[in-house]
Each structure stands twice: as structure tokens, then as C-alpha cells.
Enzyme design. Structure first.
Site, PDB file in Angstrom:
ATOM      1  N   TYR A  48       0.756  -1.220   0.083  1.00 35.51           N
ATOM      2  CA  TYR A  48      -0.179   0.013  -0.093  1.00 35.51           C
ATOM      3  C   TYR A  48       0.967   1.264  -0.144  1.00 35.51           C
ATOM      4  O   TYR A  48       1.985   1.173   0.816  1.00 35.51           O
ATOM      5  CB  TYR A  48      -0.839  -0.031   1.277  1.00 35.51           C
ATOM      6  CG  TYR A  48      -1.756   1.220   1.471  1.00 35.51           C
ATOM      7  CD1 TYR A  48      -2.825   1.393   0.270  1.00 35.51           C
ATOM      8  CD2 TYR A  48      -1.616   2.198   2.143  1.00 35.51           C
ATOM      9  CE1 TYR A  48      -3.761   2.331   0.520  1.00 35.51           C
ATOM     10  CE2 TYR A  48      -2.582   3.157   2.442  1.00 35.51           C
ATOM     11  CZ  TYR A  48      -3.472   3.172   1.308  1.00 35.51           C
ATOM     12  OH  TYR A  48      -4.355   4.338   1.371  1.00 35.51           O
ATOM     13  N   ASP A  62      -1.519  15.312   6.724  1.00 37.72           N
ATOM     14  CA  ASP A  62      -2.230  14.880   5.566  1.00 37.72           C
ATOM     15  C   ASP A  62      -3.472  15.497   5.454  1.00 37.72           C
ATOM     16  O   ASP A  62      -4.836  14.996   5.533  1.00 37.72           O
ATOM     17  CB  ASP A  62      -2.513  13.368   6.139  1.00 37.72           C
ATOM     18  CG  ASP A  62      -3.393  12.526   4.737  1.00 37.72           C
ATOM     19  OD1 ASP A  62      -3.206  12.912   3.777  1.00 37.72           O
ATOM     20  OD2 ASP A  62      -3.765  11.442   5.227  1.00 37.72           O
ATOM     21  N   ASP A  89      -2.900   5.703  -2.777  1.00 38.63           N
ATOM     22  CA  ASP A  89      -3.903   6.270  -2.056  1.00 38.63           C
ATOM     23  C   ASP A  89      -3.914   7.904  -2.953  1.00 38.63           C
ATOM     24  O   ASP A  89      -3.226   8.707  -2.944  1.00 38.63           O
ATOM     25  CB  ASP A  89      -3.690   6.817  -0.692  1.00 38.63           C
ATOM     26  CG  ASP A  89      -4.608   7.828   0.098  1.00 38.63           C
ATOM     27  OD1 ASP A  89      -5.476   8.222  -0.670  1.00 38.63           O
ATOM     28  OD2 ASP A  89      -4.289   7.828   1.256  1.00 38.63           O
ATOM     29  N   ASP A  91      -6.267  10.013  -2.679  1.00 39.43           N
ATOM     30  CA  ASP A  91      -6.723  11.202  -1.946  1.00 39.43           C
ATOM     31  C   ASP A  91      -7.926  11.564  -2.710  1.00 39.43           C
ATOM     32  O   ASP A  91      -9.075  10.604  -3.078  1.00 39.43           O
ATOM     33  CB  ASP A  91      -6.046  12.478  -1.918  1.00 39.43           C
ATOM     34  CG  ASP A  91      -4.984  12.216  -0.580  1.00 39.43           C
ATOM     35  OD1 ASP A  91      -4.885  11.312   0.102  1.00 39.43           O
ATOM     36  OD2 ASP A  91      -4.063  12.965  -0.636  1.00 39.43           O
ATOM     37  N   HIS A 116      -7.387   4.512  -5.115  1.00 41.16           N
ATOM     38  CA  HIS A 116      -8.391   4.729  -4.781  1.00 41.16           C
ATOM     39  C   HIS A 116      -8.723   6.450  -4.644  1.00 41.16           C
ATOM     40  O   HIS A 116      -7.778   7.176  -4.358  1.00 41.16           O
ATOM     41  CB  HIS A 116      -8.833   4.133  -3.151  1.00 41.16           C
ATOM     42  CG  HIS A 116      -7.768   4.599  -1.914  1.00 41.16           C
ATOM     43  ND1 HIS A 116      -8.078   5.821  -1.355  1.00 41.16           N
ATOM     44  CD2 HIS A 116      -7.006   3.610  -1.357  1.00 41.16           C
ATOM     45  CE1 HIS A 116      -7.166   5.789  -0.172  1.00 41.16           C
ATOM     46  NE2 HIS A 116      -6.524   4.560  -0.280  1.00 41.16           N
ATOM     47  N   GLU A 118     -11.436   9.409  -3.001  1.00 48.50           N
ATOM     48  CA  GLU A 118     -12.553   9.319  -1.889  1.00 48.50           C
ATOM     49  C   GLU A 118     -13.324  10.451  -2.034  1.00 48.50           C
ATOM     50  O   GLU A 118     -13.017  11.311  -3.124  1.00 48.50           O
ATOM     51  CB  GLU A 118     -11.559   9.608  -0.525  1.00 48.50           C
ATOM     52  CG  GLU A 118     -10.748  10.840  -0.485  1.00 48.50           C
ATOM     53  CD  GLU A 118      -9.733  11.059   0.492  1.00 48.50           C
ATOM     54  OE1 GLU A 118      -9.075   9.992   0.742  1.00 48.50           O
ATOM     55  OE2 GLU A 118      -9.632  12.011   1.337  1.00 48.50           O
ATOM     56  N   CYS A 126      -7.317  13.116   7.422  1.00 46.60           N
ATOM     57  CA  CYS A 126      -7.475  11.684   7.737  1.00 46.60           C
ATOM     58  C   CYS A 126      -8.600  11.128   8.181  1.00 46.60           C
ATOM     59  O   CYS A 126      -9.435  11.750   8.694  1.00 46.60           O
ATOM     60  CB  CYS A 126      -6.425  11.311   8.870  1.00 46.60           C
ATOM     61  SG  CYS A 126      -6.742   9.820  10.009  1.00 46.60           S
ATOM     62  N   ARG A 161     -13.600   5.308  -2.321  1.00 45.63           N
ATOM     63  CA  ARG A 161     -13.559   5.220  -0.842  1.00 45.63           C
ATOM     64  C   ARG A 161     -14.632   6.086  -0.489  1.00 45.63           C
ATOM     65  O   ARG A 161     -14.589   7.289  -1.043  1.00 45.63           O
ATOM     66  CB  ARG A 161     -12.230   5.731  -0.238  1.00 45.63           C
ATOM     67  CG  ARG A 161     -12.212   6.285   1.146  1.00 45.63           C
ATOM     68  CD  ARG A 161     -10.633   6.622   1.543  1.00 45.63           C
ATOM     69  NE  ARG A 161     -10.721   7.640   2.706  1.00 45.63           N
ATOM     70  CZ  ARG A 161      -9.573   7.849   3.284  1.00 45.63           C
ATOM     71  NH1 ARG A 161      -8.414   7.487   3.206  1.00 45.63           N
ATOM     72  NH2 ARG A 161      -9.862   9.056   4.154  1.00 45.63           N
ATOM     73  N   GLU A 191     -14.599   3.932   4.742  1.00 43.83           N
ATOM     74  CA  GLU A 191     -13.531   4.413   5.746  1.00 43.83           C
ATOM     75  C   GLU A 191     -14.254   4.496   6.966  1.00 43.83           C
ATOM     76  O   GLU A 191     -15.415   5.023   7.187  1.00 43.83           O
ATOM     77  CB  GLU A 191     -13.272   5.879   5.137  1.00 43.83           C
ATOM     78  CG  GLU A 191     -12.147   6.505   6.057  1.00 43.83           C
ATOM     79  CD  GLU A 191     -10.788   5.852   6.399  1.00 43.83           C
ATOM     80  OE1 GLU A 191     -10.724   4.482   6.623  1.00 43.83           O
ATOM     81  OE2 GLU A 191      -9.905   6.509   6.301  1.00 43.83           O
ATOM     82  N   ASN A 213      -9.219  -0.707   6.682  1.00 42.84           N
ATOM     83  CA  ASN A 213      -8.296   0.158   6.844  1.00 42.84           C
ATOM     84  C   ASN A 213      -7.983  -0.242   8.141  1.00 42.84           C
ATOM     85  O   ASN A 213      -8.664   0.429   9.273  1.00 42.84           O
ATOM     86  CB  ASN A 213      -8.700   1.586   6.542  1.00 42.84           C
ATOM     87  CG  ASN A 213      -7.410   2.597   6.886  1.00 42.84           C
ATOM     88  OD1 ASN A 213      -6.515   2.099   7.344  1.00 42.84           O
ATOM     89  ND2 ASN A 213      -7.727   3.929   7.125  1.00 42.84           N
TER      90      ASN A 213
HETATM   91  C1  LIG Z   1      -5.321   5.203   4.763  1.00 43.22           C
HETATM   92  C2  LIG Z   1      -5.063   6.889   4.644  1.00 43.22           C
HETATM   93  O1  LIG Z   1      -5.583   7.391   3.780  1.00 43.22           O
HETATM   94  C3  LIG Z   1      -3.681   6.920   4.319  1.00 43.22           C
HETATM   95  O2  LIG Z   1      -3.429   8.042   3.870  1.00 43.22           O
HETATM   96  O3  LIG Z   1      -2.908   6.177   4.437  1.00 43.22           O
HETATM   97  C4  LIG Z   1      -5.331   7.382   6.255  1.00 43.22           C
HETATM   98  C5  LIG Z   1      -4.554   6.531   7.358  1.00 43.22           C
HETATM   99  C6  LIG Z   1      -4.309   7.441   8.482  1.00 43.22           C
HETATM  100  O4  LIG Z   1      -4.104   8.659   8.560  1.00 43.22           O
HETATM  101  O5  LIG Z   1      -4.171   6.684   9.494  1.00 43.22           O
HETATM  102  C7  LIG Z   1      -6.796   7.588   6.455  1.00 43.22           C
HETATM  103  O6  LIG Z   1      -7.155   8.585   6.124  1.00 43.22           O
HETATM  104  O7  LIG Z   1      -7.303   6.587   7.138  1.00 43.22           O
HETATM  105 MG   LIG Z   2      -4.936   8.942   2.903  1.00 42.22          MG
END
Ligand SMILES: C[C@](O)(C(=O)O)[C@H](CC(=O)O)C(=O)O
Ligand SMILES: [Mg+2]
Length: 306
Positions: A48, A62, A89, A91, A116, A118, A126, A161, A191, A213
Site C-alpha cells: 500500500y 495529511d 491512495d 486522495d 483509490h 475518496e 485523515c 473510498r 472508511e 483500513n
Molecule cells: C489510509 C489513509 O488514507 C492513508 O493515507 O494512509 C489514512 C491513514 C491514517 O491517517 O491513519 C486515513 O485517512 O485513514
Molecule cells: Mg489517505
């Protein structure tokens, strides 16, 4: 030696075959290209490529600050390092539907097996934090339609997602998932599911593969592969796990150096020089030049003795 000889097409097929087998596929997140090789050696099904990790690696939160170029570059660096399929990812797709289309083609060219997109609004966050917002169903499905139309390799896996569960609950997540599948999504990433029953409810409602996840310190408990397989989950990601482990180890080592005036007490927990070279297939480079690997590697304390 060098990079994998397995083509992106073969990796995409392997991911499709893995999903068709109905076995639960496990994909830890690589925090750099070298860790992807470790994931492969340990027998996982895929790698991943996490947006949270790419952001954190650059010292950023993030929240959608990374660019398509940065994510595509990292995707290429990681994908070429491993024979395993990679899932990235993407986004929110980096903009409007036309940008989503370009994102898909760039990531496809980077050699990923899947990605993916979202349904959060920008700036995203996140999925396990409070205060998320999602776009309306029309915008969300438009993103997926654009992604599906843009791929040139029909085997590229496009996961949709949805982050809506945290806002409107599981029934809304199921409705959204159905719309995203109608728009062409190959699989669904629901999610921030809180319980196994919630995964089971999504599983019962849709016919496509679903992803869990298992990120730490989030909304979902850390379910085992057995628990996830029992409720019909098909893919599980451990997105930030290796970065958290590596950073935890790095912090502990820095504390040892500060406290002891030497890293000696931490050496035992380190990857040895020998193991690093094995992972890099250092000896394989003798194919080009036999002077490359004509030394002995001390297996303990290799850092201090050379
Ligand atoms: C899966 C995720 O999109 C990621 O960027 O890895 C994150 C992981 C995290 O921040 O713990 C998510 O948004 O869940
Ligand atoms: Mg992410």
C-alpha cells in the site's frame, strides 16, 4: 538486482486474481521503496502507498497538500522496487473530474496496480479524525466515472473510498457505495468503520470487493485477519504501521545516544549491514562488475567495526 522484472500488467492481473480467489489480501504500507522489498520478502500480497505516509515523510499533515507529481513519483519509486501489486491512495483525485482523469493516467504510468479516490471535500483530512465533510453523491460519482473512463488498462483496479459513515452512518455509507459501484468502481473502501458488524453490513449490501483500513489510533479496532475474513473483507491495509514502527525505533535510538553517549545499546535492535545488503541484493551486482561485492561483511556491529 536493480528493479523488479514483473510488469505492471502482470501485477494488475495478480491483484485481480488475488481478489477472485476470495482470500483476504494483506497490504502493509511501504514508507519508502526499500521497505516494499521487505514487505515482499515477508510474503504479503501487495504494497500500500499511503497518502498519510507520503505527507508525513515530507513533514506535512495529511490535508491534501501533496501534489500529484509527488504522489506519482513516490508510486513509481515504490512500484518498481517490488514484484507485488501496489495500491496507491489518490486522495480526492487532485482536483476536478478532469484532474482525476489525469491523476489516473499518471498513476497508471507509474506502474501501480490500483488506486483509490475518496469523496471528501478539499482540504481533506485523515478519515479517522473528526470534522470531515464529503461532497454530494453527484460529485462523488463524477470523480469515479472520470477515473474509470481515463484508465487505459482495464485491469487497473479503481477503488472508491467513502468517508460518509462518520457523518451520516452506515446506511448512508451503503447507499453511497452502491452509487459509486454504479459509476464503475471495482471495489469499495468504506472508511472508519467502527465494528465488524459494520463491515458485515457493507459486505451484505454490495457484490464487489471491500477494503478494511487497519490504521492504528483510529476509529476501528485492530481486527485480525481471521475476524476480517469472517465478515467477508477482501483487502486489508496497514497504511502507516511501518512508518510508525520505524519512527518509534528511531526516536528510541536517538534517546540512547543522548543518554549513553553512544548508540551501542541500540545496535542489537538494528537491521545489520549484512541484512541490508541482502535486501539490496548487493552481491547480484557482480553480474556487471566482480569488484562490486568482493568483501566480507561482519555480521555484528557492522557499523562500528569498519
Ligand atoms: C489510509 C489513509 O488514507 C492513508 O493515507 O494512509 C489514512 C491513514 C491514517 O491517517 O491513519 C486515513 O485517512 O485513514
Ligand atoms: Mg489517505
Amino acid at each position: 538486482m536493480l528493479y523488479t522484472e514483473v510488469s505492471p500488467a502482470a501485477k494488475r492481473q495478480a491483484l485481480r486474481d488475488g481478489l477472485a480467489s476470495r482470500r483476504l489480501l494483506q497490504l502493509p504500507g511501504a514508507f519508502n521503496p526499500l521497505s516494499a522489498r521487505l514487505i515482499e520478502e515477508k510474503g504479503f500480497d501487495g504494497v500500500y502507498i499511503s497518502g498519510a505516509v507520503i505527507s508525513a515523510d515530507l513533514g506535512l499533515p495529511d490535508i491534501g497538500l501533496t501534489t500529484l507529481t509527488e504522489v506519482a513519483t513516490r508510486s513509481r519509486q515504490i512500484s518498481r522496487m517490488t514484484a507485488l501489486p501496489t495500491l496507491v491512495d489518490a486522495d480526492t483525485g487532485f482536483g476536478e473530474p478532469m484532474n482525476v482523469a489525469r491523476t489516473v493516467q499518471e498513476l497508471e504510468d507509474a506502474g501501480v496496480a490500483g488506486l483509490h479516490i475518496e469523496d471528501q471535500v478539499n482540504p481533506k483530512r485523515c478519515g479517522h479524525l473528526d470534522g470531515k465533510a464529503v461532497v454530494d453523491v453527484g460529485t462523488a460519482t463524477q470523480r469515479i466515472r472520470a477515473a474509470v473512463a481515463a484508465r487505459r488498462d482495464p485491469a487497473l483496479l479503481i477503488l472508491a473510498r467513502t468517508d460518509i459513515r462518520a457523518l451520516d452512518g452506515v446506511p448512508a455509507a451503503i447507499d453511497r457505495a452502491r452509487s459509486l459501484i454504479d459509476a464503475g468502481a471495482d471495489a469499495i473502501f468504506p472508511e472508519a468503520m467502527a465494528t465488524l458488524d459494520e463491515f458485515a453490513a457493507v459486505r451484505a449490501a454490495v457484490d464487489v470487493p471491500i477494503l478494511a483500513n487497519m490504521t492504528e489510533f483510529g476509529r476501528s479496532a485492530l481486527f485480525t485477519t481471521r475476524q476480517l475474513a469472517d465478515v467477508g473483507v477482501n483487502l486489508v491495509i496497514y497504511p502507516v504501521t511501518l512508518l510508525r514502527s520505524a519512527m518509534g525505533a528511531a526516536e528510541a535510538t536517538l534517546d540512547v545516544i543522548r543518554a549513553d553517549g553512544t548508540q551501542e545499546a541500540a545496535v542489537e535492535t538494528m537491521q545489520t549491514r549484512e541484512r541490508l545488503y541482502e535486501l539490496l541484493d548487493y552481491s547480484g551486482y557482480n553480474t556487471f562488475d566482480t569488484s562490486v561485492y568482493n568483501f566480507a561483511v561482519p555480521s555484528i556491529h557492522s557499523g562500528t567495526k569498519e
